[in-house]
Design a protein around this motif. Structure first.
Motif, PDB file in Angstrom:
ATOM      1  N   THR A  92     -27.052 -28.009 -10.408  1.00  0.00           N
ATOM      2  CA  THR A  92     -25.982 -26.823  -9.882  1.00  0.00           C
ATOM      3  C   THR A  92     -24.957 -27.418  -9.103  1.00  0.00           C
ATOM      4  O   THR A  92     -23.826 -26.815  -9.214  1.00  0.00           O
ATOM      5  CB  THR A  92     -26.830 -25.986  -8.881  1.00  0.00           C
ATOM      6  N   HIS A  93     -25.009 -28.737  -8.349  1.00  0.00           N
ATOM      7  CA  HIS A  93     -24.049 -29.107  -7.752  1.00  0.00           C
ATOM      8  C   HIS A  93     -22.832 -29.995  -8.472  1.00  0.00           C
ATOM      9  O   HIS A  93     -21.887 -29.865  -7.898  1.00  0.00           O
ATOM     10  CB  HIS A  93     -24.428 -30.300  -6.498  1.00  0.00           C
ATOM     11  N   ARG A  94     -23.149 -30.304  -9.739  1.00  0.00           N
ATOM     12  CA  ARG A  94     -22.194 -30.973 -10.654  1.00  0.00           C
ATOM     13  C   ARG A  94     -21.012 -30.045 -10.846  1.00  0.00           C
ATOM     14  O   ARG A  94     -19.726 -30.423 -10.937  1.00  0.00           O
ATOM     15  CB  ARG A  94     -22.768 -31.435 -11.958  1.00  0.00           C
ATOM     16  N   VAL A  95     -21.106 -28.686 -10.796  1.00  0.00           N
ATOM     17  CA  VAL A  95     -19.828 -27.785 -11.128  1.00  0.00           C
ATOM     18  C   VAL A  95     -19.065 -27.691  -9.789  1.00  0.00           C
ATOM     19  O   VAL A  95     -17.879 -27.272 -10.188  1.00  0.00           O
ATOM     20  CB  VAL A  95     -20.393 -26.380 -11.281  1.00  0.00           C
ATOM     21  N   MET A  96     -19.291 -28.221  -8.704  1.00  0.00           N
ATOM     22  CA  MET A  96     -18.308 -28.344  -7.400  1.00  0.00           C
ATOM     23  C   MET A  96     -17.305 -29.127  -7.737  1.00  0.00           C
ATOM     24  O   MET A  96     -17.535 -30.206  -8.438  1.00  0.00           O
ATOM     25  CB  MET A  96     -19.428 -28.602  -6.341  1.00  0.00           C
ATOM     26  N   GLY A  97     -16.504 -29.162  -7.049  1.00  0.00           N
ATOM     27  CA  GLY A  97     -15.330 -30.068  -6.724  1.00  0.00           C
ATOM     28  C   GLY A  97     -15.760 -31.351  -6.094  1.00  0.00           C
ATOM     29  O   GLY A  97     -16.813 -31.202  -5.439  1.00  0.00           O
ATOM     30  N   PHE A  98     -14.979 -32.381  -6.013  1.00  0.00           N
ATOM     31  CA  PHE A  98     -15.403 -33.625  -5.492  1.00  0.00           C
ATOM     32  C   PHE A  98     -15.776 -33.543  -3.942  1.00  0.00           C
ATOM     33  O   PHE A  98     -16.681 -34.033  -3.555  1.00  0.00           O
ATOM     34  CB  PHE A  98     -14.085 -34.604  -5.568  1.00  0.00           C
ATOM     35  N   ALA A  99     -14.955 -32.793  -3.063  1.00  0.00           N
ATOM     36  CA  ALA A  99     -15.325 -32.816  -1.541  1.00  0.00           C
ATOM     37  C   ALA A  99     -16.589 -32.052  -1.551  1.00  0.00           C
ATOM     38  O   ALA A  99     -17.458 -32.390  -0.535  1.00  0.00           O
ATOM     39  CB  ALA A  99     -14.212 -31.931  -1.013  1.00  0.00           C
ATOM     40  N   ASP A 100     -16.955 -30.769  -2.123  1.00  0.00           N
ATOM     41  CA  ASP A 100     -17.943 -30.244  -2.018  1.00  0.00           C
ATOM     42  C   ASP A 100     -19.308 -30.733  -2.508  1.00  0.00           C
ATOM     43  O   ASP A 100     -20.428 -30.664  -2.005  1.00  0.00           O
ATOM     44  CB  ASP A 100     -17.848 -28.604  -2.638  1.00  0.00           C
ATOM     45  N   ARG A 101     -19.059 -31.679  -3.637  1.00  0.00           N
ATOM     46  CA  ARG A 101     -20.332 -32.348  -4.080  1.00  0.00           C
ATOM     47  C   ARG A 101     -20.733 -33.410  -3.034  1.00  0.00           C
ATOM     48  O   ARG A 101     -21.762 -33.636  -2.523  1.00  0.00           O
ATOM     49  CB  ARG A 101     -19.814 -32.864  -5.378  1.00  0.00           C
ATOM     50  N   ARG A 102     -19.539 -34.147  -2.296  1.00  0.00           N
ATOM     51  CA  ARG A 102     -19.988 -35.123  -1.258  1.00  0.00           C
ATOM     52  C   ARG A 102     -20.707 -34.529  -0.328  1.00  0.00           C
ATOM     53  O   ARG A 102     -21.643 -35.165   0.283  1.00  0.00           O
ATOM     54  CB  ARG A 102     -18.704 -35.744  -1.081  1.00  0.00           C
ATOM     55  N   LYS A 103     -20.064 -33.397   0.317  1.00  0.00           N
ATOM     56  CA  LYS A 103     -21.018 -32.574   1.434  1.00  0.00           C
ATOM     57  C   LYS A 103     -22.377 -32.233   1.000  1.00  0.00           C
ATOM     58  O   LYS A 103     -23.155 -32.434   2.051  1.00  0.00           O
ATOM     59  CB  LYS A 103     -19.989 -31.115   1.648  1.00  0.00           C
ATOM     60  N   TRP A 104     -22.512 -31.756  -0.178  1.00  0.00           N
ATOM     61  CA  TRP A 104     -23.890 -31.367  -0.891  1.00  0.00           C
ATOM     62  C   TRP A 104     -24.816 -32.668  -0.751  1.00  0.00           C
ATOM     63  O   TRP A 104     -25.930 -32.839  -0.224  1.00  0.00           O
ATOM     64  CB  TRP A 104     -23.707 -30.881  -2.154  1.00  0.00           C
ATOM     65  N   MET A 105     -24.016 -33.764  -0.888  1.00  0.00           N
ATOM     66  CA  MET A 105     -24.949 -35.098  -1.203  1.00  0.00           C
ATOM     67  C   MET A 105     -25.410 -35.499   0.104  1.00  0.00           C
ATOM     68  O   MET A 105     -26.383 -36.053   0.569  1.00  0.00           O
ATOM     69  CB  MET A 105     -24.225 -36.087  -1.983  1.00  0.00           C
ATOM     70  N   PHE A 106     -24.535 -35.497   1.091  1.00  0.00           N
ATOM     71  CA  PHE A 106     -24.588 -35.646   2.406  1.00  0.00           C
ATOM     72  C   PHE A 106     -25.645 -34.971   3.246  1.00  0.00           C
ATOM     73  O   PHE A 106     -26.776 -35.746   3.662  1.00  0.00           O
ATOM     74  CB  PHE A 106     -23.497 -35.658   3.371  1.00  0.00           C
ATOM     75  N   ARG A 107     -25.958 -33.773   2.968  1.00  0.00           N
ATOM     76  CA  ARG A 107     -27.154 -32.868   3.411  1.00  0.00           C
ATOM     77  C   ARG A 107     -28.089 -33.155   2.495  1.00  0.00           C
ATOM     78  O   ARG A 107     -29.257 -33.123   3.147  1.00  0.00           O
ATOM     79  CB  ARG A 107     -26.596 -31.268   2.986  1.00  0.00           C
ATOM     80  N   GLN A 108     -28.151 -33.436   1.415  1.00  0.00           N
ATOM     81  CA  GLN A 108     -29.511 -33.879   0.595  1.00  0.00           C
ATOM     82  C   GLN A 108     -29.862 -35.082   1.214  1.00  0.00           C
ATOM     83  O   GLN A 108     -31.107 -35.457   1.507  1.00  0.00           O
ATOM     84  CB  GLN A 108     -29.168 -33.900  -0.758  1.00  0.00           C
ATOM     85  N   ALA A 109     -29.009 -36.155   1.694  1.00  0.00           N
ATOM     86  CA  ALA A 109     -29.465 -37.526   2.201  1.00  0.00           C
ATOM     87  C   ALA A 109     -30.097 -37.266   3.393  1.00  0.00           C
ATOM     88  O   ALA A 109     -31.104 -37.877   3.840  1.00  0.00           O
ATOM     89  CB  ALA A 109     -28.300 -38.375   2.083  1.00  0.00           C
ATOM     90  N   LEU A 110     -29.590 -36.307   4.315  1.00  0.00           N
ATOM     91  CA  LEU A 110     -30.222 -36.081   5.556  1.00  0.00           C
ATOM     92  C   LEU A 110     -31.414 -35.318   5.374  1.00  0.00           C
ATOM     93  O   LEU A 110     -32.469 -35.647   6.344  1.00  0.00           O
ATOM     94  CB  LEU A 110     -29.079 -35.140   6.471  1.00  0.00           C
ATOM     95  N   HIS A 162     -15.568 -42.587  -4.856  1.00  0.00           N
ATOM     96  CA  HIS A 162     -17.204 -42.055  -4.902  1.00  0.00           C
ATOM     97  C   HIS A 162     -18.038 -42.994  -4.224  1.00  0.00           C
ATOM     98  O   HIS A 162     -18.813 -42.850  -3.709  1.00  0.00           O
ATOM     99  CB  HIS A 162     -17.614 -42.232  -6.571  1.00  0.00           C
ATOM    100  N   VAL A 163     -17.706 -44.474  -4.653  1.00  0.00           N
ATOM    101  CA  VAL A 163     -18.308 -45.482  -4.077  1.00  0.00           C
ATOM    102  C   VAL A 163     -18.509 -45.848  -2.430  1.00  0.00           C
ATOM    103  O   VAL A 163     -19.517 -45.462  -1.896  1.00  0.00           O
ATOM    104  CB  VAL A 163     -17.838 -46.829  -4.292  1.00  0.00           C
ATOM    105  N   MET A 164     -17.271 -45.336  -1.809  1.00  0.00           N
ATOM    106  CA  MET A 164     -16.979 -45.572  -0.402  1.00  0.00           C
ATOM    107  C   MET A 164     -17.691 -44.198   0.270  1.00  0.00           C
ATOM    108  O   MET A 164     -18.105 -44.342   1.392  1.00  0.00           O
ATOM    109  CB  MET A 164     -15.638 -45.669  -0.169  1.00  0.00           C
ATOM    110  N   THR A 165     -17.522 -43.204  -0.292  1.00  0.00           N
ATOM    111  CA  THR A 165     -18.038 -41.810   0.288  1.00  0.00           C
ATOM    112  C   THR A 165     -19.475 -41.973   0.376  1.00  0.00           C
ATOM    113  O   THR A 165     -20.120 -41.487   1.410  1.00  0.00           O
ATOM    114  CB  THR A 165     -17.684 -40.692  -0.141  1.00  0.00           C
ATOM    115  N   ALA A 166     -20.164 -42.349  -0.822  1.00  0.00           N
ATOM    116  CA  ALA A 166     -21.649 -42.538  -0.894  1.00  0.00           C
ATOM    117  C   ALA A 166     -21.994 -43.576   0.075  1.00  0.00           C
ATOM    118  O   ALA A 166     -22.998 -43.480   0.681  1.00  0.00           O
ATOM    119  CB  ALA A 166     -21.993 -42.999  -2.192  1.00  0.00           C
TER     120      ALA A 166
END
Length: 208
Positions: A92-110, A162-166
């Motif tokens: 579901t998060h793949r359809v988001m734009g770059f910034a929103d995907r990264r925000k989602w991934m940060f929340r998932q990591a937390l 992508h690498v640096m934000t991850a």
């Protein structure tokens, strides 16, 4: 991780009477769950003792080598199970734009910081079969779409972004408790403030 001697057929984790019969798939699942429980209980720096894993799962240590080959392979398999468990959410998060995907991934990591710490253990241990980006082909397609749709500048170094934000959110998850102790900021408050700063960083990268 320190090496362990190869097991012999006489190696047993628990008396036979305590081991219940189960098929290979269930045994593998029990071993993976046991490995993660021990690492979470003892901490990653304690390493992963296969005799303890076998005892925790209630199986013979020989079966770990039969099914996985090495402790690194066991841990990779356990982490992969976690990865597959949230496959639907990731779709579901793949359809988001770059910034929103990264925000989602940060929340998932937390939500599961231990997974990031375990991934760091594999990377630090020099496991050449470990990959931090298991779906890189899909990621590249998403990044190309981001540049086509304006979510990233057309001349952006998208892959390294992508690498640096991850690296930013993964590094935060690894050190968040130490960061909280050093700064005197309660970890829950620090999580909120870290996400806010991360979003500002994303705005700078994406130009939005």
């Amino acid at each position: 991780m320190p090496s362990e001697p190869e097991p012999t057929t006489s190696d047993t984790a628990t008396p036979v009477s305590r081991r219940r019969k189960r098929d290979r798939a269930q045994t593998e699942a029990d071993l993976m769950a046991a490995a993660l429980r021990l690492l979470e209980r003892n901490g990653v720096l304690a390493g992963l003792n296969l005799q303890e894993v076998a005892a925790e799962a209630g199986v013979n240590r020989v079966q770990i080598y039969q099914y996985f080959g090495t402790r690194e392979a066991l841990l990779r398999a356990a982490l992969n199970e976690r990865f597959l468990a949230d496959r639907e959410a990731r779709s579901t998060h793949r359809v988001m734009g770059f910034a929103d995907r990264r925000k989602w991934m940060f929340r998932q990591a937390l939500a599961d910081p231990e997974r990031t710490r375990l991934e760091a253990l594999l990377a630090h241990d020099g496991d050449e079969d470990f990959t931090v980006f298991p779906e890189l082909e899909q990621t590249l397609a998403n990044l190309a779409r981001d540049q086509q749709t304006g979510h990233l500048p057309p001349d952006a170094d998208a892959l390294v972004m992508h690498v640096m934000t991850a690296a930013t959110y993964m590094g935060y998850c690894i050190f968040r408790e130490a960061f909280a102790r050093d700064t005197g900021i309660p970890v829950d408050e620090l999580d909120v403030r870290a996400q806010q700063v991360y979003e500002l960083m994303l705005e700078g990268l994406t130009g939005s």
